[in-house]
Design a protein around this motif. Sequence first.
Motif, PDB file in Angstrom:
ATOM      1  N   LYS A   1       1.469   1.517   3.078  1.00 60.26           N
ATOM      2  CA  LYS A   1       1.604   2.148   4.400  1.00 60.26           C
ATOM      3  C   LYS A   1       3.050   2.477   4.746  1.00 60.26           C
ATOM      4  CE  LYS A   1       0.472   1.585   9.294  1.00 60.26           C
ATOM      5  NZ  LYS A   1      -0.226   0.780  10.292  1.00 60.26           N
ATOM      6  N   TYR A   2       3.956   1.538   4.501  1.00 59.64           N
ATOM      7  CA  TYR A   2       5.334   1.677   4.973  1.00 59.64           C
ATOM      8  C   TYR A   2       6.345   2.017   3.878  1.00 59.64           C
ATOM      9  CZ  TYR A   2       3.515  -0.404   9.246  1.00 59.64           C
ATOM     10  OH  TYR A   2       2.796  -0.653  10.385  1.00 59.64           O
ATOM     11  N   GLY A   3       5.939   1.922   2.636  1.00 62.71           N
ATOM     12  CA  GLY A   3       6.842   2.199   1.519  1.00 62.71           C
ATOM     13  C   GLY A   3       7.389   0.915   0.926  1.00 62.71           C
ATOM     14  N   ALA A   4       7.405   0.852  -0.389  1.00 63.17           N
ATOM     15  CA  ALA A   4       7.835  -0.358  -1.087  1.00 63.17           C
ATOM     16  C   ALA A   4       9.285  -0.716  -0.773  1.00 63.17           C
ATOM     17  CB  ALA A   4       7.640  -0.186  -2.594  1.00 63.17           C
ATOM     18  N   ASP A   5      10.151   0.289  -0.656  1.00 55.92           N
ATOM     19  CA  ASP A   5      11.563   0.006  -0.392  1.00 55.92           C
ATOM     20  C   ASP A   5      11.760  -0.637   0.977  1.00 55.92           C
ATOM     21  OD1 ASP A   5      12.271   0.991  -2.863  1.00 55.92           O
ATOM     22  OD2 ASP A   5      12.861   2.965  -2.106  1.00 55.92           O
ATOM     23  N   ASP A   6      11.093  -0.114   1.997  1.00 49.93           N
ATOM     24  CA  ASP A   6      11.236  -0.685   3.346  1.00 49.93           C
ATOM     25  C   ASP A   6      10.650  -2.088   3.423  1.00 49.93           C
ATOM     26  OD1 ASP A   6      12.658   1.404   4.404  1.00 49.93           O
ATOM     27  OD2 ASP A   6      10.914   2.388   5.303  1.00 49.93           O
ATOM     28  N   VAL A   7       9.526  -2.300   2.784  1.00 48.98           N
ATOM     29  CA  VAL A   7       8.925  -3.642   2.783  1.00 48.98           C
ATOM     30  C   VAL A   7       9.861  -4.615   2.077  1.00 48.98           C
ATOM     31  CG1 VAL A   7       6.988  -5.043   1.955  1.00 48.98           C
ATOM     32  CG2 VAL A   7       6.559  -2.821   3.033  1.00 48.98           C
ATOM     33  N   ALA A   8      10.434  -4.220   0.955  1.00 53.76           N
ATOM     34  CA  ALA A   8      11.367  -5.095   0.237  1.00 53.76           C
ATOM     35  C   ALA A   8      12.611  -5.384   1.074  1.00 53.76           C
ATOM     36  CB  ALA A   8      11.765  -4.460  -1.093  1.00 53.76           C
ATOM     37  N   GLU A   9      13.066  -4.386   1.839  1.00 57.01           N
ATOM     38  CA  GLU A   9      14.267  -4.561   2.653  1.00 57.01           C
ATOM     39  C   GLU A   9      14.038  -5.488   3.843  1.00 57.01           C
ATOM     40  OE1 GLU A   9      17.354  -1.929   5.387  1.00 57.01           O
ATOM     41  OE2 GLU A   9      16.004  -0.894   4.001  1.00 57.01           O
ATOM     42  N   TYR A  10      12.903  -5.353   4.511  1.00 55.28           N
ATOM     43  CA  TYR A  10      12.672  -6.081   5.764  1.00 55.28           C
ATOM     44  C   TYR A  10      11.971  -7.424   5.600  1.00 55.28           C
ATOM     45  CZ  TYR A  10      14.055  -1.761   8.004  1.00 55.28           C
ATOM     46  OH  TYR A  10      14.762  -0.658   8.399  1.00 55.28           O
ATOM     47  N   TYR A  11      11.183  -7.589   4.548  1.00 55.13           N
ATOM     48  CA  TYR A  11      10.390  -8.804   4.386  1.00 55.13           C
ATOM     49  C   TYR A  11      10.999  -9.655   3.276  1.00 55.13           C
ATOM     50  CZ  TYR A  11       7.196  -6.590   7.557  1.00 55.13           C
ATOM     51  OH  TYR A  11       6.666  -6.003   8.667  1.00 55.13           O
ATOM     52  N   SER A  12      11.828 -10.617   3.679  1.00 49.61           N
ATOM     53  CA  SER A  12      12.628 -11.380   2.721  1.00 49.61           C
ATOM     54  C   SER A  12      11.843 -12.449   1.964  1.00 49.61           C
ATOM     55  CB  SER A  12      13.811 -12.025   3.434  1.00 49.61           C
ATOM     56  OG  SER A  12      13.352 -12.932   4.429  1.00 49.61           O
ATOM     57  N   ASP A  13      10.829 -13.008   2.567  1.00 51.52           N
ATOM     58  CA  ASP A  13      10.105 -14.101   1.913  1.00 51.52           C
ATOM     59  C   ASP A  13       8.641 -14.095   2.357  1.00 51.52           C
ATOM     60  OD1 ASP A  13       9.562 -16.334   0.405  1.00 51.52           O
ATOM     61  OD2 ASP A  13      10.384 -17.742   1.852  1.00 51.52           O
ATOM     62  N   PRO A  14       7.886 -13.099   1.937  1.00 53.56           N
ATOM     63  CA  PRO A  14       6.503 -12.973   2.412  1.00 53.56           C
ATOM     64  C   PRO A  14       5.549 -13.954   1.734  1.00 53.56           C
ATOM     65  CG  PRO A  14       6.989 -11.206   0.900  1.00 53.56           C
ATOM     66  CD  PRO A  14       8.262 -12.013   1.051  1.00 53.56           C
ATOM     67  N   ASP A  15       5.572 -15.205   2.185  1.00 54.57           N
ATOM     68  CA  ASP A  15       4.724 -16.229   1.573  1.00 54.57           C
ATOM     69  C   ASP A  15       3.442 -16.501   2.371  1.00 54.57           C
ATOM     70  OD1 ASP A  15       6.163 -17.384   3.677  1.00 54.57           O
ATOM     71  OD2 ASP A  15       6.317 -19.321   2.689  1.00 54.57           O
ATOM     72  N   VAL A  16       3.322 -15.879   3.551  1.00 60.94           N
ATOM     73  CA  VAL A  16       2.136 -16.012   4.387  1.00 60.94           C
ATOM     74  C   VAL A  16       1.857 -14.680   5.063  1.00 60.94           C
ATOM     75  CG1 VAL A  16       2.459 -18.491   4.853  1.00 60.94           C
ATOM     76  CG2 VAL A  16       3.469 -16.788   6.398  1.00 60.94           C
ATOM     77  N   ALA A  17       0.666 -14.561   5.627  1.00 59.45           N
ATOM     78  CA  ALA A  17       0.290 -13.390   6.417  1.00 59.45           C
ATOM     79  C   ALA A  17      -0.615 -13.891   7.542  1.00 59.45           C
ATOM     80  CB  ALA A  17      -0.431 -12.354   5.553  1.00 59.45           C
ATOM     81  N   VAL A  18      -1.017 -12.982   8.410  1.00 60.62           N
ATOM     82  CA  VAL A  18      -1.904 -13.333   9.521  1.00 60.62           C
ATOM     83  C   VAL A  18      -2.996 -12.291   9.614  1.00 60.62           C
ATOM     84  CG1 VAL A  18      -2.071 -13.631  12.029  1.00 60.62           C
ATOM     85  CG2 VAL A  18      -0.088 -14.532  10.793  1.00 60.62           C
ATOM     86  N   GLU A  19      -4.237 -12.773   9.728  1.00 64.37           N
ATOM     87  CA  GLU A  19      -5.385 -11.911   9.919  1.00 64.37           C
ATOM     88  C   GLU A  19      -5.784 -11.953  11.389  1.00 64.37           C
ATOM     89  OE1 GLU A  19      -9.026 -11.673   7.146  1.00 64.37           O
ATOM     90  OE2 GLU A  19      -9.628 -13.002   8.800  1.00 64.37           O
ATOM     91  N   VAL A  20      -6.008 -10.771  11.956  1.00 65.02           N
ATOM     92  CA  VAL A  20      -6.358 -10.654  13.366  1.00 65.02           C
ATOM     93  C   VAL A  20      -7.678  -9.903  13.481  1.00 65.02           C
ATOM     94  CG1 VAL A  20      -5.626  -9.766  15.597  1.00 65.02           C
ATOM     95  CG2 VAL A  20      -3.909 -10.603  13.979  1.00 65.02           C
ATOM     96  N   PRO A  21      -8.741 -10.574  13.931  1.00 61.73           N
ATOM     97  CA  PRO A  21     -10.025  -9.883  14.067  1.00 61.73           C
ATOM     98  C   PRO A  21     -10.008  -8.926  15.265  1.00 61.73           C
ATOM     99  CG  PRO A  21     -10.210 -12.134  14.856  1.00 61.73           C
ATOM    100  CD  PRO A  21      -8.826 -11.989  14.298  1.00 61.73           C
ATOM    101  N   LEU A  22     -10.627  -7.781  15.077  1.00 63.29           N
ATOM    102  CA  LEU A  22     -10.815  -6.828  16.177  1.00 63.29           C
ATOM    103  C   LEU A  22     -12.296  -6.856  16.546  1.00 63.29           C
ATOM    104  CD1 LEU A  22      -8.711  -3.827  14.845  1.00 63.29           C
ATOM    105  CD2 LEU A  22      -8.065  -5.472  16.607  1.00 63.29           C
ATOM    106  N   GLY A  23     -12.571  -7.389  17.686  1.00 67.31           N
ATOM    107  CA  GLY A  23     -13.967  -7.452  18.134  1.00 67.31           C
ATOM    108  C   GLY A  23     -14.615  -8.775  17.946  1.00 67.31           C
TER     109      GLY A  23
END
Length: 118
Positions: free
Chosen positions: A96-118
């Motif tokens: 979605k955002y581009g590999a370069d931008d994700v690599a630049e902004y996300y220094s240690d992506p060891d977790v994520a968050v799931e958000v239900p809609l509805g």
Amino acid sequence: MALNDFESALNETNEIDLTTTGRVTGRETSRPVWFVRQDDKLYLLPVTGSRSQWYKNLLVTPTIGLYAGDAAYSTRGNPITNPDKVSQVIDDFRAKYGADDVAEYYSDPDVAVEVPLG
């Protein structure tokens, strides 16, 4: 506002505001975050992974507020710690955002968050 209004507003933006409750202060704090939408879920990626303050807040108080333009939605954020699932979220962010931008902004992506809609 209704969920439908929020979902419509998601189509108009690549960044939403996330509000969490401070685990120590009890005060609400907000920050802009990127997101990926998959069917009836949003996925968020803390910039500094499990060290992110908003992620630590969510672990204590999982109820969060999301804002897209004038549309608001309150729900629960569910931590993702499974490395395979986190990797999938990272791949979706790269698409979605581009590999370069994700690599630049996300220094240690060891977790994520799931958000239900509805």
